[in-house]
Design a protein around this motif. Sequence first.
Motif, mmCIF file in Angstrom:
data_model
loop_
_atom_site.group_PDB
_atom_site.id
_atom_site.type_symbol
_atom_site.label_atom_id
_atom_site.label_comp_id
_atom_site.label_asym_id
_atom_site.label_seq_id
_atom_site.Cartn_x
_atom_site.Cartn_y
_atom_site.Cartn_z
ATOM 1 N N GLY A 193 0.750 -1.250 -0.045
ATOM 2 C CA GLY A 193 -0.139 -0.098 0.129
ATOM 3 C C GLY A 193 0.877 1.296 -0.093
ATOM 4 N N ASN A 194 2.186 1.082 -0.175
ATOM 5 C CA ASN A 194 3.008 2.283 -0.158
ATOM 6 C C ASN A 194 3.861 2.326 -1.494
ATOM 7 N N GLU A 195 4.134 3.572 -1.994
ATOM 8 C CA GLU A 195 4.807 3.548 -3.283
ATOM 9 C C GLU A 195 6.347 4.482 -3.054
ATOM 10 N N SER A 220 -4.236 -1.523 3.011
ATOM 11 C CA SER A 220 -3.918 -2.284 2.005
ATOM 12 C C SER A 220 -4.389 -3.652 2.250
ATOM 13 N N LEU A 221 -3.899 -4.041 3.488
ATOM 14 C CA LEU A 221 -4.305 -5.288 3.946
ATOM 15 C C LEU A 221 -5.722 -5.694 4.092
ATOM 16 N N GLU A 226 -6.806 -10.929 -1.809
ATOM 17 C CA GLU A 226 -6.167 -12.374 -1.782
ATOM 18 C C GLU A 226 -5.485 -12.805 -0.578
ATOM 19 N N ALA A 227 -5.799 -12.076 0.712
ATOM 20 C CA ALA A 227 -5.495 -12.258 1.988
ATOM 21 C C ALA A 227 -3.736 -12.315 2.149
ATOM 22 N N PRO A 228 -2.984 -11.517 1.589
ATOM 23 C CA PRO A 228 -1.433 -11.692 1.403
ATOM 24 C C PRO A 228 -1.071 -12.304 2.694
#
Length: 190
Positions: free
Chosen positions: A100-102, A131-132, A137-139
């Motif tokens: 979730g970070n760039e 982001s989580l 897709e449950a990373p």
Amino acid sequence: MPMRRSNSNASLALASVLLAASAAVAAQVVAPAPPAPSPPVQTTDTLLDALTCRTSAGDIGGLLARLRRERPSEFVQTERQYGTPKMDLYRLDTPVDAWGNEGNAVVITDDRVLLLVDAPIDTASMRLEQSLADSREAPLSGALDDLHALVVYAGEHPGMQQRTLIGCEYRMPGLSLLANPDDAWRTPTP
């Protein structure tokens, strides 16, 4: 006995129909079958996989060599090296998104692959949590285990203050992502 007359027009028409039918059958037999559709090409991004803990224990050892092959303009030369702990900073041509970070800089240590995010740790952590939460897709269930750990911490070294390092720690005995034959000057001699 009466004599039969032949109808040449009818015979000619029948011959034409038979010839056309035979040509159609021959064309069907000779024409090749259309090719089967190819399966979709699965592309992987070695860097993104490493940042998000998706590189297997068997593949992590050759990471730097693969990155140098796949992204030569970004991983051939470090932008900056740090001594304690040993870290190499690489500048990317195009920013990448992880957790979730760039960011457009990657830091590699002996056992970590980290994205340098231009944000304080609170902001980067909020993006990570969002982001989580948004992920379908449950990373965490597939990426993190005893050998892979998500790490997030504030940058403390020169050029990293007020920034955050976020990525993956590979917990494998004897692993040194910075050990590379091309960087033999780093390897201590006995």
